[in-house]
Design a protein around this motif. Sequence first.
Motif, PDB file in Angstrom:
ATOM      1  N   ASN A 166      28.618  57.612  46.051  1.00  0.00           N
ATOM      2  CA  ASN A 166      28.646  59.040  46.315  1.00  0.00           C
ATOM      3  C   ASN A 166      29.911  59.388  47.005  1.00  0.00           C
ATOM      4  O   ASN A 166      30.024  60.282  48.070  1.00  0.00           O
ATOM      5  N   ARG A 167      30.883  58.410  47.200  1.00  0.00           N
ATOM      6  CA  ARG A 167      32.368  58.808  47.573  1.00  0.00           C
ATOM      7  C   ARG A 167      33.266  58.040  46.730  1.00  0.00           C
ATOM      8  O   ARG A 167      33.161  57.085  46.223  1.00  0.00           O
ATOM      9  N   ALA A 168      34.601  58.470  46.777  1.00  0.00           N
ATOM     10  CA  ALA A 168      35.639  57.729  46.169  1.00  0.00           C
ATOM     11  C   ALA A 168      35.930  56.397  46.669  1.00  0.00           C
ATOM     12  O   ALA A 168      36.439  56.362  47.693  1.00  0.00           O
ATOM     13  N   GLN A 169      35.892  55.380  45.810  1.00  0.00           N
ATOM     14  CA  GLN A 169      35.904  54.200  46.186  1.00  0.00           C
ATOM     15  C   GLN A 169      37.022  53.545  45.302  1.00  0.00           C
ATOM     16  O   GLN A 169      36.711  53.516  44.277  1.00  0.00           O
ATOM     17  N   VAL A 170      38.241  52.956  46.001  1.00  0.00           N
ATOM     18  CA  VAL A 170      39.093  52.134  44.961  1.00  0.00           C
ATOM     19  C   VAL A 170      38.648  50.637  45.165  1.00  0.00           C
ATOM     20  O   VAL A 170      38.624  50.136  46.027  1.00  0.00           O
ATOM     21  N   PHE A 171      38.391  50.050  43.961  1.00  0.00           N
ATOM     22  CA  PHE A 171      38.223  48.680  43.955  1.00  0.00           C
ATOM     23  C   PHE A 171      39.474  47.909  43.195  1.00  0.00           C
ATOM     24  O   PHE A 171      39.899  48.348  42.272  1.00  0.00           O
ATOM     25  N   VAL A 172      39.502  46.660  43.501  1.00  0.00           N
ATOM     26  CA  VAL A 172      40.322  45.832  42.950  1.00  0.00           C
ATOM     27  C   VAL A 172      39.263  44.547  42.545  1.00  0.00           C
ATOM     28  O   VAL A 172      38.656  44.056  43.331  1.00  0.00           O
ATOM     29  N   GLN A 173      39.341  44.378  40.956  1.00  0.00           N
ATOM     30  CA  GLN A 173      38.360  43.504  40.572  1.00  0.00           C
ATOM     31  C   GLN A 173      39.036  42.120  39.925  1.00  0.00           C
ATOM     32  O   GLN A 173      39.774  42.352  39.109  1.00  0.00           O
ATOM     33  N   ASN A 174      38.536  41.020  40.188  1.00  0.00           N
ATOM     34  CA  ASN A 174      39.040  39.708  39.480  1.00  0.00           C
ATOM     35  C   ASN A 174      38.668  39.472  38.198  1.00  0.00           C
ATOM     36  O   ASN A 174      37.103  39.462  38.136  1.00  0.00           O
ATOM     37  N   LEU A 175      39.241  39.440  37.031  1.00  0.00           N
ATOM     38  CA  LEU A 175      38.322  39.403  35.797  1.00  0.00           C
ATOM     39  C   LEU A 175      37.924  38.130  35.700  1.00  0.00           C
ATOM     40  O   LEU A 175      36.814  38.040  34.858  1.00  0.00           O
ATOM     41  N   ALA A 176      38.378  37.230  36.182  1.00  0.00           N
ATOM     42  CA  ALA A 176      37.839  35.710  35.891  1.00  0.00           C
ATOM     43  C   ALA A 176      36.324  35.464  36.596  1.00  0.00           C
ATOM     44  O   ALA A 176      35.602  34.976  36.082  1.00  0.00           O
ATOM     45  N   SER A 177      36.530  35.831  37.877  1.00  0.00           N
ATOM     46  CA  SER A 177      35.421  35.508  38.741  1.00  0.00           C
ATOM     47  C   SER A 177      34.182  36.840  38.808  1.00  0.00           C
ATOM     48  O   SER A 177      33.011  36.713  38.992  1.00  0.00           O
ATOM     49  N   GLY A 178      34.932  38.040  38.415  1.00  0.00           N
ATOM     50  CA  GLY A 178      33.992  39.258  38.696  1.00  0.00           C
ATOM     51  C   GLY A 178      34.231  39.818  40.046  1.00  0.00           C
ATOM     52  O   GLY A 178      33.419  40.829  40.343  1.00  0.00           O
ATOM     53  N   LYS A 179      34.641  39.299  41.070  1.00  0.00           N
ATOM     54  CA  LYS A 179      34.659  39.612  42.304  1.00  0.00           C
ATOM     55  C   LYS A 179      35.428  40.779  42.612  1.00  0.00           C
ATOM     56  O   LYS A 179      36.324  40.965  42.268  1.00  0.00           O
ATOM     57  N   ARG A 180      34.697  41.834  43.575  1.00  0.00           N
ATOM     58  CA  ARG A 180      35.359  43.152  43.538  1.00  0.00           C
ATOM     59  C   ARG A 180      35.710  43.269  45.058  1.00  0.00           C
ATOM     60  O   ARG A 180      35.291  42.765  45.976  1.00  0.00           O
ATOM     61  N   ASP A 181      37.027  43.673  45.439  1.00  0.00           N
ATOM     62  CA  ASP A 181      37.311  44.091  46.620  1.00  0.00           C
ATOM     63  C   ASP A 181      37.753  45.434  46.845  1.00  0.00           C
ATOM     64  O   ASP A 181      38.286  46.151  46.024  1.00  0.00           O
ATOM     65  N   LEU A 182      36.908  45.735  47.855  1.00  0.00           N
ATOM     66  CA  LEU A 182      36.970  47.476  48.184  1.00  0.00           C
ATOM     67  C   LEU A 182      38.377  47.507  48.999  1.00  0.00           C
ATOM     68  O   LEU A 182      38.542  47.221  49.942  1.00  0.00           O
TER      69      LEU A 182
END
Length: 374
Positions: A166-182
């Motif tokens: 319920n808020r705007a969040q920019v994520f960076v996600q690694n495609l190999a591991s699936g790990k997300r960084d806010l």
Amino acid sequence: GEDIINVIRSDLQRTGEFTVLGSSELLSVPSNESEVIQRDWLLLDVDSIIFVEVVQEDLSLNIDYSIFDVSYKQVEERRKVLGIPDSIRQSSHYVSDGIYKHFYGIDGIASTKLMYVTKSSGIYRLIISDSDGFNEQVILKSNKSIISPAWSHDAENIAYVSFENNRAQVFVQNLASGKRDLVLSSRSSVSAPAWSPDNKYLALTSTMDGNSEIYLVEIKNKEITRLTSNLAIDTEPAWSVDGKNIIFTSDRAGSPQIYEMNVRTKLKRRLTVEGTYNARASFLNKDEIIFVHRNEGDFKIAKLNLRSRDLEVLTSTQNDESPCIAPNGNVILYATKDGNTSYLAGVNISSKVKFKLPALYGELKEPSWSPFLR
């Protein structure tokens, strides 16, 4: 073998730069180069024959192929594509790209990937697929909006904006591991993250200071720098190839137009003057940009040469938006509408051939094209 041939045929025909004959049109069917009856192929006005051989090794299928020149009656090139386990289509796409480069001198894009957002029955999905729309994989599924997906330039990570909390969040996600960084979380509007060429920064749009401005976010330490300061709406940043400049959309002159800004000096100049609406621009190369353009009627995708000032409208559909550029710079993919249904369409710049991608999950929006993967 037939599956591989069908993928290659579809890839080549989709470019608009090849005519591929069906088996019923052939006068003879040689199984190798020595069996070619030259006159049969000259009568059909055929330039080349592609011979394909599939060799199974362990869990993979290797593909050997040769390009036979009919006029000179000789093999011009032989190549091998090492198979990828359980991925016949991807190996076939690599063959298509090799054939395309042989004839046109630039890399083919059949083996690249697409990313886009779909919406069906109130569910949003962030999806990655092959460049022909097949092999769709869901990266994120949410009942909240997902917008502005973008590939890093090494194709290892993606960025996007999600409203899942319920808020705007920019994520960076690694495609190999699936790990997300806010990277950024805000109750203000946030959109259009764009990777810098060195993959260290995201340029994006936000209203965190009360007005829509362009910001720079260093991904590693989350440090934010404001790049624009104007009472107008500044949005949709995109980087130049060398990373020195950013182009963006602004209505500071009364209507949406494209501007260029030097990242270091913050000096700005207006790029578009023709048309009542110009937005969502990207660099095609150092001298040309692609963007959404309207003069009087519908929204189209257009190309502008920044040196000659020549403007060319590339599409014939209506309400076109979100253009993205293939990594070889020769194909544009964009979202458009047929009534209330959104779908993805494309146009080949050199051949002018247009195409439409199939959809498994309802409406398709906001496409983003991967870099070369191999």
